[in-house]
Design a protein around this motif. Structure first.
Motif, short mmCIF file in Angstrom:
data_model
loop_
_atom_site.label_atom_id
_atom_site.label_comp_id
_atom_site.label_asym_id
_atom_site.label_seq_id
_atom_site.Cartn_x
_atom_site.Cartn_y
_atom_site.Cartn_z
N TYR A 1 -3.11 5.24 4.97
CA TYR A 1 -3.02 4.49 4.15
C TYR A 1 -3.73 4.70 3.06
N PRO B 1 0.77 -1.26 -0.57
CA PRO B 1 0.04 0.03 -0.27
C PRO B 1 1.03 1.64 -0.13
N ALA C 1 -4.92 2.38 -0.64
CA ALA C 1 -4.11 0.65 -1.83
C ALA C 1 -3.45 0.78 -2.46
#
Length: 729
Positions: free
Chosen positions: A440, A94, A442
């Protein structure tokens, strides 16, 4: 702006001499036991932001404060063939972005000391425990004072509660260390002091519930009633068991009933019964955090990175339980991560930065938020970086960070926790004294192009000779040209092209006439203006071999040291030459001796571009056979004082600006490490021919061409120390 967790890697099993083949594309070498390794492509990123100190200070980050990751959108344009990556989206780690505005300033003129624990509860509130006693007198002058040792922040970073410290009915730790909030909202606190043989349990509002063990009563690593410097803890909700990393005085993992505090089981390294006599019989005593000493700083202990794996834990600094029930234990000063089943059965281990002495390399870890927890982040508070591992294979697939106090950098990265979205929260001890948040996303979610591979080898980026040459626009009428160097096969030679209404200036030639003709062909696509000036930054053949391809009438600039080696008449630049070309100011600079005795740089102050020639080479181990080691470091510092947006290297990729800013500093630190290791070996009387075998050059020994360049670099340091380098002319 963001950190990219992306893929390369390689876990190389270290040889008995501690010297495996360099791992490609990654700055650290890993020894792995009990698991297969595979190679993947490493992708980096970059970020800038505002510095946070004590969770109270905000403001713009210093220009160039950057850590690994993707570059800023819109900062540069690539002209020519696009990057072709090797990995599918599912394989990529990620992406993380530092959040410089988190947490919000503390109230009441509060400051935090060394932050020695972080946890995230079921509400995604973030808890930290810090050490008020570590605040210095000059920090608490006037109105500033220490915050309570336990602080709770909501998801937005606003402080919502604070408590802690000595009270009735319990023994507050001598040295706060570790915090965990269990699924029942019970807050557990550990302690890392010499006498801290207890852990404490509170309600979320600070009401005391339970104490396990008693201060000053510890009887070693097989005591089932007391602890010994418990560093962290976690509750397994399925069994309602409390796992404790125990820790600074003891050398074990111990498990208690989380409700009653009753002892359940414990184990040491490899799942065996811990044996403190391993330390006492050898006269080895682990220093307390209070002492100011650092364990095996100069290797006085039994820890030997070239020997067999240590049979005992040293500092058990963290314990984490994955969704699949595997238990991960950070054996900090043994530089390793061990994996167990819940009953203490050993599964496997991995060494990370195995030749890290001092305070060790494996401090704490957190898992990625996907159900499989495909990746995990391991923090290293000695080398000041985060390693991203693929959990299944325990291979490193990325690193980010670096030493410093700016947003995204670390000074004593100590603990890590993740919220339900996968955001990371990393604390800093020593004088770092803060917690940072990394958002965060993806893999690929914030980027329309393939991620970056941190390497100097074009083959490791999935590129082929057909992808070159490449031209990149840095600013209006300022470009770079990248072409594979046929003499070095896997690296590029780079040029700076400055287009003006008064002609074109080019920094450097290529190593062959054919490649220089390609350079001229690309310039002709950009402008009808002729090449008027060529700056020779390095007299080496890979920068001058094709110089004859330039048209007649070109004026060449070179340093007097280099001029005799150039097969063209040159105008000398001893210190600085300023050109005005069609309204563009171009400074040709001699910042000092570095790669050669006559390195020249080209600086465009308005465009904030600094072409470094071979004074800076991106992710390629320093080639110092003709260099001036200590002077080279000072040249790079002078370059940093110019604070350009772009540091353009002569070799290695012309990456995005934040990445290049970071890599220039990494390059300086690599040279500083070479100088320090050369001095250490020289002072120890190590023969020059044996220097490379005895050098500890992590994490730079994984860089491109490390095996080729390291021996000559160390020999050059010896010559400098012996006063055998030629003086300045």
């Amino acid at each position: 702006m963001r950190f990219a967790w992306t893929v390369l890697v390689v876990a190389y099993v270290l040889t008995s001499a501690g010297r495996g083949a360099p791992r490609r594309g990654d700055p650290e070498r890993v020894a792995l036991h009990g698991a297969a390794t595979t190679g993947h492509a490493l992708h980096g990123a970059a970020t800038t932001g505002r510095a946070l100190h004590g969770a109270a200070t905000t403001g713009p980050a210093l220009r160039g404060a950057a850590t690994t990751g993707h570059a800023l959108h819109g900062e540069a344009t690539t002209v020519g063939r696009p990057f072709q990556g090797r990995q599918s989206e599912a394989e990529r780690p990620p992406v993380y972005t530092v959040d410089p505005a988190w947490p919000k300033p503390l109230p009441n003129h509060w400051l935090v000391g060394a932050v020695a624990g972080v946890a995230v509860d079921a509400r995604d509130h973030v808890w930290i425990t810090h050490r008020p006693s570590t605040l210095q007198p000059n920090e608490t002058r006037a109105i500033w004072k220490a915050a309570p040792p336990v602080l709770e922040f909501d998801a937005d970073g606003t402080l919502v509660s604070s408590w802690g410290g000595p009270g009735a009915g319990y023994e507050w730790p001598q040295l706060e260390h570790g915090i965990y909030v269990d699924p029942h909202d019970r807050v557990w606190i550990g302690g890392g002091g010499d006498k801290d043989a207890q852990i404490l349990e509170f309600t979320r509002d600070g009401k005391f519930l339970l104490q396990i063990g008693h201060q000053g009563k510890g009887r070693g690593s097989n005591d089932t009633e007391n602890l010994g410097g418990a560093a962290s803890m976690i509750v397994d909700p399925a069994a309602n068991e409390l796992y404790v990393a125990d820790g600074y005085v003891n050398h074990r993992v111990i498990v208690f009933d989380a409700q009653s505090g009753a002892y359940k089981r414990h184990w040491g390294a490899y799942g065996k019964r811990p044996d403190d006599s391993y330390f006492t019989n050898a006269g080895e005593r682990l220093p307390s955090p209070f002492s100011g000493a650092v364990q095996h700083e100069n290797k006085p202990s039994q820890y030997d990175p070239d020997g067999p794996p240590p049979p005992q834990f040293r500092i058990v600094h963290a314990v984490r339980i994955a969704n699949d029930g595997l238990v991960y234990v950070c054996d900090r000063t043994n530089d390793r991560l061990q994996v167990f089943r819940k009953d203490g059965t050993f599964v496997r281990e991995v060494f990370i930065a195995k030749r890290t002495f001092g305070s060790g390399s494996v401090w704490d870890l957190a898992f990625s938020p996907d159900p499989q927890q495909t990746f995990m982040a391991v923090i290293d508070g000695t080398n000041q970086q985060v390693y991203v591992l693929r959990r299944e294979s325990l291979e490193i697939v990325d690193t980010f960070g670096g030493g410093g106090h700016w947003a995204g950098q670390f000074y004593g990265a100590h603990n890590i926790a993740a919220n339900s979205r996968g955001d990371l929260f990393i604390t800093e001890t020593y004088e770092g004294k803060r917690v940072q948040k990394f958002r965060y996303a993806a893999a690929g979610a914030q980027s329309g192009r393939a991620p970056l591979v941190r390497t100097g080898d074009y083959t490791e980026r999935g590129l082929t000779p057909a992808d070159f040459p490449r031209v990149r626009k840095l600013a209006d009428n300022v470009y770079t040209f990248e072409q594979i160097d046929p003499t070095k096969r896997v690296v590029t030679v780079n040029n700076l092209i400055v287009v003006t209404t008064d002609g074109v200036l080019v920094a450097e030639s290529q190593g062959t006439v054919e490649n220089t003709k390609r350079l001229l062909a690309e310039i002709a696509k950009l402008t009808p203006q002729p090449v008027k000036y060529v700056v020779v930054g390095s007299e080496h053949g890979d920068h001058t071999g094709g110089i004859g391809a330039f048209p007649p009438g070109v004026t060449y600039f070179a340093h007097p040291f280099s001029a005799p080696r150039i097969k063209q008449p040159t105008q000398p630049v001893v210190d600085k030459k300023v050109l005005q070309m069609g309204g563009t100011e171009i400074q040709i600079l001699f910042l000092g001796r570095a790669h050669t005795g006559g390195d020249l740089e080209v600086y465009l102050p308005r465009e904030s571009v600094l072409f470094m020639s071979e004074a800076f080479i991106n992710r390629i181990f320093p080639s110092m056979a003709n260099g001036y080691p200590s002077e080279w470091v000072e040249v790079l510092k002078r370059a940093e004082q110019l604070a350009p947006t772009w540091f353009v290297p002569a070799h290695g990729f012309v990456d995005d600006a934040p990445v290049l800013r970071e890599e220039e500093r990494n390059y300086r630190m690599a040279i500083e490490k070479i100088v320090a290791e050369g001095r250490r070996l020289h002072d120890a009387g190590t023969p020059i021919e044996a220097a490379a075998a005895g050098a500890r050059l992590e994490p730079y020994d994984g860089w491109t061409r490390a095996a080729n360049n390291a021996p000559a670099a160390l020999q050059r340091v010896y010559l400098e120390l012996d006063g055998k380098l030629p003086p300045m002319r």
